[in-house]
Scaffold this active site. Structure first.
Site, mmCIF file in Angstrom:
data_model
loop_
_atom_site.group_PDB
_atom_site.id
_atom_site.type_symbol
_atom_site.label_atom_id
_atom_site.label_comp_id
_atom_site.label_asym_id
_atom_site.label_seq_id
_atom_site.Cartn_x
_atom_site.Cartn_y
_atom_site.Cartn_z
ATOM 1 N N GLU A 132 26.944 50.055 -33.114
ATOM 2 C CA GLU A 132 26.296 49.363 -31.997
ATOM 3 C C GLU A 132 26.409 47.840 -32.108
ATOM 4 O OE1 GLU A 132 22.913 52.582 -30.624
ATOM 5 O OE2 GLU A 132 22.518 51.442 -32.442
ATOM 6 N N ASP A 136 24.985 60.593 -24.233
ATOM 7 C CA ASP A 136 24.842 62.061 -24.132
ATOM 8 C C ASP A 136 23.641 62.333 -23.226
ATOM 9 O OD1 ASP A 136 23.460 61.130 -26.916
ATOM 10 O OD2 ASP A 136 22.244 62.614 -25.896
#
Ligand code: ADE
Length: 230
Positions: free
Chosen positions: A12, A196
């Site tokens: 990230e 997701d």
């Protein structure tokens, strides 16, 4: 102005660090904090490791030791709201801890005495994000993010989080960072790109889309820095 930018996982923050030259490393509290300059901003960038405890430690360190005056979080989330597709961006209007449960004593889910079910993000930073999204033609949802120390890969649990908190997305750090920043009076902003949809395919999708979604979130944060520095 000194700005903290944090993620939870190395994936990230890598696409953030790529943007800066002369990045320096400072080791503290069993973590690495990367410092860099961007225009007139001083940046402190770090990933916390996954979950609320590590995220709280990193946010507190960035504020108390590194003296950051604002905190931006960049990362990925599981989508709950069906409007959100993989890769879409959501900024938290407010956040709650979905796994905080003393309901046996008559309290609401996410509540402990002297706390609150939700913590609200900084309105000015959200407004900057909306301007960036409009200017760049990027779809940006503003909504509720629920946080817990669980990777959710179950439609049942996801639906429960939706019904209980009216949440649009879920992840594992945001609300803890929000609690720290709120307590220490530091304006904060939590941005997530969907990796997701927290269902039975979530583990597979997360591995597949972690990198791409992290980059989308990071690119947006960089565009915000241009506006914050003005
Ligand atoms: N972050 C990204 N996807 C997630 C999920 N399904 N559960 C918890 N955190 C997440």
């Amino acid at each position: 102005m000194k700005i903290a930018i944090m993620g939870a996982m190395v994936e990230e923050i890598e696409p953030l660090l790529e943007n800066f030259e002369n990045v320096e490393k400072v080791e503290y509290a069993k973590n690495i904090f990367y410092t860099a300059k961007y225009k007139d901003l001083e940046l402190v960038i770090a990933y916390s490791k996954i979950g609320k405890v590590f995220a709280s430690l990193t946010a507190s360190t960035m504020i108390e030791k590194f003296k950051c005056e604002k905190l931006l979080f960049s990362g990925v989330a599981g989508g709950i709201n069906p409007e959100l597709e993989i890769g879409d961006l959501i900024v938290a209007k407010k956040l709650s801890q979905h796994d905080l449960d003393i309901t046996i004593f008559g309290h609401a889910h996410g509540y402990v005495p002297e706390g609150s079910v939700f913590v609200e993000s900084d309105r000015k930073l959200i407004s900057i994000a909306k301007d960036v999204a409009t200017q760049k033609g990027i779809k940006l949802k503003t909504g509720i993010i629920a946080t817990g120390d669980q990777f959710i890969a179950s439609v049942e649990r996801k639906n429960w989080i939706q019904e209980t908190f009216n949440a649009d997305a879920l992840e594992m750090e945001g609300a803890s960072v929000a609690v720290v920043c709120d307590a220490l009076n530091i304006p904060f902003f939590i941005l997530r790109s969907i990796s997701d949809t927290a269902d039975m395919d979530a583990g597979f999708d997360f591995d597949e889309f972690l990198k791409d979604s992290s980059k989308k979130s990071a690119n947006f944060i960089i565009a915000m820095l241009d506006k914050i520095s003005k």
